[in-house]
Design an enzyme around this catalytic site. Sequence first.
Site, PDB file in Angstrom:
ATOM      1  N   ARG A  95     -12.244  13.347   6.853  1.00 57.70           N
ATOM      2  CA  ARG A  95     -13.027  14.231   5.967  1.00 57.70           C
ATOM      3  C   ARG A  95     -14.416  13.638   5.804  1.00 57.70           C
ATOM      4  NH1 ARG A  95     -13.195  10.592   1.834  1.00 57.70           N
ATOM      5  NH2 ARG A  95     -11.314   9.372   1.552  1.00 57.70           N
ATOM      6  N   GLU A 102     -11.758   3.144   9.333  1.00 50.79           N
ATOM      7  CA  GLU A 102     -12.021   1.966   8.493  1.00 50.79           C
ATOM      8  C   GLU A 102     -11.383   0.703   9.082  1.00 50.79           C
ATOM      9  OE1 GLU A 102     -12.610   3.974   4.138  1.00 50.79           O
ATOM     10  OE2 GLU A 102     -10.708   2.945   4.474  1.00 50.79           O
ATOM     11  N   HIS A 104     -15.420  -4.917   4.473  1.00 52.71           N
ATOM     12  CA  HIS A 104     -14.924  -3.585   4.814  1.00 52.71           C
ATOM     13  C   HIS A 104     -16.027  -2.899   5.621  1.00 52.71           C
ATOM     14  CE1 HIS A 104     -13.076   0.467   3.774  1.00 52.71           C
ATOM     15  NE2 HIS A 104     -14.248   0.777   4.304  1.00 52.71           N
ATOM     16  N   LYS A 162       0.830  -1.206   0.000  1.00 54.23           N
ATOM     17  CA  LYS A 162       0.000   0.000   0.000  1.00 54.23           C
ATOM     18  C   LYS A 162       0.862   1.252   0.000  1.00 54.23           C
ATOM     19  CE  LYS A 162      -3.848  -1.619   2.794  1.00 54.23           C
ATOM     20  NZ  LYS A 162      -4.689  -1.268   3.936  1.00 54.23           N
TER      21      LYS A 162
HETATM   22  P1  ADP Z   1      -7.511   3.475   0.152  1.00 54.31           P
HETATM   23  O1  ADP Z   1      -7.044   4.525   1.096  1.00 54.31           O
HETATM   24  O2  ADP Z   1      -6.766   3.487  -1.154  1.00 54.31           O
HETATM   25  O3  ADP Z   1      -8.992   3.416  -0.009  1.00 54.31           O
HETATM   26  P2  ADP Z   1      -7.560   1.279   2.128  1.00 54.31           P
HETATM   27  O4  ADP Z   1      -6.418   1.007   3.009  1.00 54.31           O
HETATM   28  O5  ADP Z   1      -8.742   1.973   2.706  1.00 54.31           O
HETATM   29  O6  ADP Z   1      -7.046   2.102   0.830  1.00 54.31           O
HETATM   30  O7  ADP Z   1      -8.062  -0.069   1.454  1.00 54.31           O
HETATM   31  C1  ADP Z   1      -9.015  -0.087   0.423  1.00 54.31           C
HETATM   32  C2  ADP Z   1      -9.518  -1.500   0.197  1.00 54.31           C
HETATM   33  O8  ADP Z   1      -8.437  -2.386  -0.145  1.00 54.31           O
HETATM   34  C3  ADP Z   1     -10.159  -2.154   1.407  1.00 54.31           C
HETATM   35  O9  ADP Z   1     -11.487  -1.807   1.582  1.00 54.31           O
HETATM   36  C4  ADP Z   1      -9.999  -3.625   1.056  1.00 54.31           C
HETATM   37  O10 ADP Z   1     -10.931  -4.040   0.094  1.00 54.31           O
HETATM   38  C5  ADP Z   1      -8.635  -3.663   0.425  1.00 54.31           C
HETATM   39  N1  ADP Z   1      -7.612  -3.934   1.458  1.00 54.31           N
HETATM   40  C6  ADP Z   1      -6.844  -3.027   2.083  1.00 54.31           C
HETATM   41  N2  ADP Z   1      -6.012  -3.628   2.966  1.00 54.31           N
HETATM   42  C7  ADP Z   1      -6.264  -4.942   2.893  1.00 54.31           C
HETATM   43  C8  ADP Z   1      -5.746  -6.110   3.552  1.00 54.31           C
HETATM   44  N3  ADP Z   1      -4.765  -6.002   4.444  1.00 54.31           N
HETATM   45  N4  ADP Z   1      -6.278  -7.319   3.251  1.00 54.31           N
HETATM   46  C9  ADP Z   1      -7.272  -7.427   2.347  1.00 54.31           C
HETATM   47  N5  ADP Z   1      -7.786  -6.375   1.684  1.00 54.31           N
HETATM   48  C10 ADP Z   1      -7.300  -5.147   1.936  1.00 54.31           C
END
Ligand code: ADP
Length: 459
Positions: free
Chosen positions: A295, A277, A210, A160
């Site tokens: 936000r 989240e 989520h 990420k």
């Molecule tokens: P963004 O800030 O780009 O929205 P997030 O960290 O909120 O990123 O993650 C977005 C989505 O990616 C999550 O809702 C989930 O579907 C997937 N995701 C993120 N981290 C994980 C993880 N550790 N395992 C599985 N899915 C993940």
Amino acid sequence: MKKINKLLVANRSEIAIRVFRSAHELGIRTVAIYAHEDRYALHRFKADEAYQIGKPGEPIRSYLNIAEIIAIAKQHEVDGIHPGYGFLSENPELARACHKSGIIFVGPHDEALEKLGDKTFARNIAQQVNVPVLSGSDAIPNAQDGLKKATKMGFPIILKAAHGGGGRGMRVVLKESEFVGAFESAQRESMSAFGSPDVFIEKYITSASHIEVQLLGDKHGNLLHLYERDCSVQRRHQKVVEIAPAPLLDPKVRQELCDAAVKIGKAVRYENAGTVEFLVDRDTNQFYFIEVNPRIQVEHTVTEEVTGIDIVKSQLLIAQGMLLSDPEIGLPSQEGVKCNGFAIQCRVTTEDPGNNFMPDYGRIAHYRSAAGMGIRLDAGSAFSGATVNPFYDSLLVKVSARGRRFVDAARRMERCLQEFRIRGVKTNIPFLIQLITHPTFLAGTCTTRFIDQTPDLFH
Ligand code: ADP
């Protein structure tokens, strides 16, 4: 209390209009800004005053120009700025520039923005207050180092962007041999999208919901939650359909999640509206913190529908210094927050599901909207004769449907989507109808991989 008399929304389209509506109800005069490419956009005409910003040929950059936004605000005696979502909403520089100019920034204080903008920092805060996070790393200096960490953690993992959002800069890595390539491309994407190459690793959950908790906090240390939303229905890690409350969530897990969100909020003295989240592992019911969005979010509407609380109005009042317990906001205690029925939101976009969701552009030749009991529409330029241009995201209208039970809300949404008549541009409505009538959706058991794993949605 310092009053806002004139509010500028440093944003465009549906969210700008959404904010103008609440401001209007509070008797606050509204100011729009618009890029040259947005000169016919509806948000411009929905405000009491509107000023062009930036230069032709800079459709996005115009909305990111802090100095010019502040200059317009000063010139027109604006005393409050709402950043909406996206653009500058999470940028501490805008918050600071507002303070310096004596303008109220409608959002959390710049220190919270600073801390929460870095996902690795936010993870550390969660850990400090004993909220579970997935095993993971801080920013990885190089691919070899990352590979070592990932191998130790065990695949699958997810890479990420530390400063990322909107699903960009993210790569799921299933096995060791894919790691280096994925790391390098995540770094490249992160650099070009967010101006920082910082990428970190997290353990990947293969079967996850989520779930996110809406927070509201005032400037006097009072903070409470407005329950949760289920945003598991995603495409490429981006939300497509959101539900409040989460249909199948164990009540004990719900309570724990809401408590955890409040703990994290209190740890950073969070004020204004924000979202914490989490991912819930469907196999174990264990939840993990992933990030805070400091936000207003696209999907705030479903929470408003089930709680009856106008989150944007609350944001404006909180920013002026009002207590949550003031009758104008009406939230004297956590127990006072009630959740009634269910609400579902679909993001209707001008993406063509028949062509791999490529955004479609052009003139909307004909637009007939849906309506009726329990339906709410939040749109930007969605009307006959409007032009959808290629410069901005393809969101056309957010449709929220309310119902006593989850199934009632889903049926109402289907009815509503069937009612729309949009000609001249392609939309994702046929896909959304398939989705919300799918047995897995109706059972409330979608995981974040539901769309990717369900090819029959595309017929
Ligand atoms: P963004 O800030 O780009 O929205 P997030 O960290 O909120 O990123 O993650 C977005 C989505 O990616 C999550 O809702 C989930 O579907 C997937 N995701 C993120 N981290 C994980 C993880 N550790 N395992 C599985 N899915 C993940």
